[in-house]
Each structure stands twice: as C-alpha cells, then as structure tokens.
Motif scaffolding. Structure first.
Motif, PDB file in Angstrom:
ATOM      1  N   LEU A  38       0.821  -1.207   0.000  1.00  0.00           N
ATOM      2  CA  LEU A  38       0.000   0.000   0.000  1.00  0.00           C
ATOM      3  C   LEU A  38       0.859   1.264   0.000  1.00  0.00           C
ATOM      4  CD1 LEU A  38      -2.824  -1.080   2.469  1.00  0.00           C
ATOM      5  CD2 LEU A  38      -2.852  -1.083  -0.031  1.00  0.00           C
ATOM      6  N   ALA A  39       2.012   1.229   0.658  1.00  0.00           N
ATOM      7  CA  ALA A  39       2.927   2.373   0.599  1.00  0.00           C
ATOM      8  C   ALA A  39       3.427   2.571  -0.824  1.00  0.00           C
ATOM      9  CB  ALA A  39       4.097   2.169   1.553  1.00  0.00           C
ATOM     10  N   ASP A  79       4.592   8.736  -3.512  1.00  0.00           N
ATOM     11  CA  ASP A  79       4.879   9.630  -4.625  1.00  0.00           C
ATOM     12  C   ASP A  79       5.646   8.952  -5.751  1.00  0.00           C
ATOM     13  OD1 ASP A  79       3.697  11.643  -3.146  1.00  0.00           O
ATOM     14  OD2 ASP A  79       5.591  12.341  -2.286  1.00  0.00           O
ATOM     15  N   ASP A  80       6.320   7.851  -5.461  1.00  0.00           N
ATOM     16  CA  ASP A  80       7.167   7.196  -6.461  1.00  0.00           C
ATOM     17  C   ASP A  80       6.985   5.686  -6.380  1.00  0.00           C
ATOM     18  OD1 ASP A  80       9.099   6.371  -8.237  1.00  0.00           O
ATOM     19  OD2 ASP A  80      10.791   7.311  -7.192  1.00  0.00           O
ATOM     20  N   PHE A  89       8.722   2.516   2.132  1.00  0.00           N
ATOM     21  CA  PHE A  89       8.540   3.919   2.512  1.00  0.00           C
ATOM     22  C   PHE A  89       9.697   4.763   1.990  1.00  0.00           C
ATOM     23  CE2 PHE A  89       4.908   3.115   5.047  1.00  0.00           C
ATOM     24  CZ  PHE A  89       4.424   4.306   5.576  1.00  0.00           C
ATOM     25  N   ALA A  90      10.918   4.254   2.115  1.00  0.00           N
ATOM     26  CA  ALA A  90      12.070   5.007   1.633  1.00  0.00           C
ATOM     27  C   ALA A  90      11.953   5.288   0.139  1.00  0.00           C
ATOM     28  CB  ALA A  90      13.358   4.232   1.925  1.00  0.00           C
ATOM     29  N   LEU A 101       1.643   9.768   4.259  1.00  0.00           N
ATOM     30  CA  LEU A 101       1.672   8.450   3.623  1.00  0.00           C
ATOM     31  C   LEU A 101       1.138   7.392   4.581  1.00  0.00           C
ATOM     32  CD1 LEU A 101       2.415   6.555   1.314  1.00  0.00           C
ATOM     33  CD2 LEU A 101       4.780   6.557   2.161  1.00  0.00           C
ATOM     34  N   SER A 102       1.521   7.485   5.840  1.00  0.00           N
ATOM     35  CA  SER A 102       1.041   6.527   6.840  1.00  0.00           C
ATOM     36  C   SER A 102      -0.476   6.555   6.942  1.00  0.00           C
ATOM     37  CB  SER A 102       1.678   6.841   8.196  1.00  0.00           C
ATOM     38  OG  SER A 102       1.148   6.028   9.213  1.00  0.00           O
ATOM     39  N   ARG A 103      -1.051   7.751   6.950  1.00  0.00           N
ATOM     40  CA  ARG A 103      -2.507   7.864   7.042  1.00  0.00           C
ATOM     41  C   ARG A 103      -3.188   7.247   5.821  1.00  0.00           C
ATOM     42  NH1 ARG A 103      -2.459  14.065   9.260  1.00  0.00           N
ATOM     43  NH2 ARG A 103      -2.588  13.602  11.507  1.00  0.00           N
ATOM     44  N   ARG A 104      -2.651   7.515   4.641  1.00  0.00           N
ATOM     45  CA  ARG A 104      -3.250   6.935   3.435  1.00  0.00           C
ATOM     46  C   ARG A 104      -3.181   5.417   3.483  1.00  0.00           C
ATOM     47  NH1 ARG A 104      -0.389  11.286   0.900  1.00  0.00           N
ATOM     48  NH2 ARG A 104       1.233   9.874   0.122  1.00  0.00           N
ATOM     49  N   VAL A 105      -2.051   4.895   3.923  1.00  0.00           N
ATOM     50  CA  VAL A 105      -1.891   3.445   4.014  1.00  0.00           C
ATOM     51  C   VAL A 105      -2.896   2.850   4.998  1.00  0.00           C
ATOM     52  CG1 VAL A 105      -0.324   1.627   4.829  1.00  0.00           C
ATOM     53  CG2 VAL A 105       0.515   3.400   3.284  1.00  0.00           C
TER      54      VAL A 105
END
Length: 313
Positions: free
Chosen positions: A213-214, A219-220, A247-248, A289-293
């Motif tokens: 999901l991340a 963004d990439d 995530f990185a 990003l954490s919230r979207r995941v």
C-alpha cells in the motif's frame, strides 16, 4: 448482520475514533495489559526459553480468550457487536498518536529546537537521542512512522479481519509483549525469544500489506518497488525491512545506516541508496503516507473478509 459487516462498520468507527480522540493519557487498555504482563513476568521469569514461552502463552492467550468471551457475549446483538469491534479497534490502533508524536518532533526541528526534539524522541522510538543530530532525528522519526504504520495500524486490521475482536486483541498483545521482552538484552535473550518469534509471525502479513500500500499510495511507486526488491532483505527484521524500504522508495529518501539503542551501536544497511538524505520536511510527508496506508488497509481488509465469507457461504 453478518460478521463481515460487523467488522467493516466496527473497524471504520474505531479508526474514526482514533482519528478524533487518539490515545487516552491514562488508563489505556494496552497499558493495562502491559502492567498485567509485567506482573506475570515477575512470577514466571527464568533465564529459559520454556518459561518465556509460557509467559507468552498466558498473556497472549489471555487476551485472545478475553476477546472471544466478549464477542460471544454480544453475538446476538448487531449493535453491541459493532460497538465492541469499534472499541477494540480504537484500543489497539495507534495511528493518531503516532502522527502527533512525529509531528511534534518535526515542529521542534523546524523551530531549530534540537534539544526539544531529542527530549520527545523516546516517546516514539528507542533510539539514543543524544547520539543524533537534527538530520538523524528526522531519519529516526521517518523510520518509526514507517514501522509503526504496520505494527500499530495495518497489522491489527489484518488480524481483525481474520479473527474479529479476538484477532485484534491478540495481535496487540503479541506486539506489546515483543516490545516488553522481545529485545536481545541479557535478561530477555532467552526469556523473550518466544514473544519475538511470535511477533515476527503475526506481523508478517501486515508488513507485506503495508509495503504494497505504501508503494501504491506514495509519490514514487517505481522507486518503492525497486527499494523493496533491492534492500528489504538486508534489514535485520523480516518485517521492518519491506516496510521501511518501501517507505524510503515512496518518499525518495535513504533510511537505515548507523544507529544506537541503549548504548549499543548498530550499522544497518542503507535502504534506497538512490534516495537523498532525510530532511525535516519528510516527517510530515511520512505521516501523510502513513494515514493513506491505514485507510487503504481498512478497505482491503474489509473487502478480503467479505470475499472470504462469500466463498464459504
């Protein structure tokens, strides 16, 4: 109302409750469990894997049993079942508190208050804050946000979809036990072995879902996939590796490297070597990003539970 809808409504309400309320300052159910587990440890502790396994079985098994008894008690009422699932979800997820702590450290760094950021860092992770400069603190926060997205949100939802309220409570119990006794100190190297291994097993599906999901929500996506494939296996944790690497790559930053825990220095492999160094602004990006995941994970878990129920009906 079927079990799938109970989980869907209850888990969604629990996540909304976490978003609005966060964790209570006193009397949090996880803290209550931690005190109970500590009491069990004082009775059972021996420098032996078998006694540690018994400790894990008593504490994690007790949490699962409690969840089972509670779920059975309200099974004839759809409203009560949804309310119980909502309360259990709120109790075991910690996305809002994770975001708040990360953002508080980010604000301190933005204001140039490195000492203030160091003072808050132990609320989020176990790094030695005095060994870190501003960039090191920012990197530690982003890594903690990534790992705890899996541990504090996605993993719980996965096991809630699998096992309902017992699954929710059981996952959080296992994760809490790992934090308490799963580290490789002299006291817990053998006693905490069972808790650490069980946490690895319980966290496996949530970590992979978090990484997927991340990748999709970042963004990439291509960079996340490349970092996951190239670097995840280099991490000493089988579950933190995929999460932190994805995530990185999704954020376009480098994670990993030298860090210090309790005076012990570790030199971990760099994740996403093509990325840039973490900056303070990346803390807020990691939180978003954490919230979207987390919300995507709810959708996936609800859909998976409904599909599974449809196939068995």
């Amino acid at each position: 109302m079927g079990a799938g809808r109970v989980f869907a409504y209850g888990a969604a309400a629990g996540l909304i409750g976490d978003l609005l309320l966060g964790d209570p300052r006193r009397g949090h159910p996880v803290a209550v469990f931690g005190r109970a587990a500590g009491a069990v440890e004082r009775v059972l502790w021996r420098d032996h894997r078998g006694w540690g396994a018994l400790h894990t079985a008593v504490c994690a098994g007790g949490a699962v049993a409690l969840g089972g008894v509670a779920a059975r008690a309200v099974r004839n009422s759809a409203v009560a079942s949804v309310a119980l699932t909502s309360a259990a979800t709120w109790a075991v997820v910690g996305g809002t508190s994770l975001a708040r702590e990360a953002q508080a450290i980010g604000r301190a760094l933005e204001a140039g208050d490195v000492d203030g950021a160091r003072a808050r860092l132990p609320h989020l992770c176990g790094r030695d804050p005095q060994a870190l400069d501003a960039d090191g603190i920012a990197r530690a926060v982003v890594e903690s946000v990534a790992e705890n997205t899996s541990d504090a949100v996605v993993g719980a939802l996965v096991w809630g979809a699998v096992g309902g309220v017992p699954g929710l409570l059981g996952f959080r119990a296992v994760n809490t036990l790992d934090a308490m006794v799963g580290h490789k100190s002299a006291r817990y190297r053998r006693y905490g072995w069972a808790s650490a291994r069980l946490d690895d097993l319980a966290g496996w599906p949530g970590a992979r879902l978090t990484a997927v999901l991340a990748t999709l929500a970042g963004d990439d996506p291509q960079g996340a996939v490349q970092a996951w494939r190239a670097d995840a296996a280099k991490h000493p944790s089988p579950n933190a590796g995929p999460v932190e690497a994805s995530f990185a790559g999704a954020l376009g930053v480098r994670l990993g490297g030298t860090l210090s825990y309790g005076g012990r220095v570790e030199h971990r492999p760099v994740l996403n070597t093509a990325g840039r160094a973490v900056a303070t602004r990346d803390i807020e990006r990691a939180v978003r990003l954490s919230r979207r995941v987390g919300w995507l994970a709810l959708g996936v878990c609800v859909a998976a539970r409904r599909i599974a129920k449809g196939r068995t009906s």
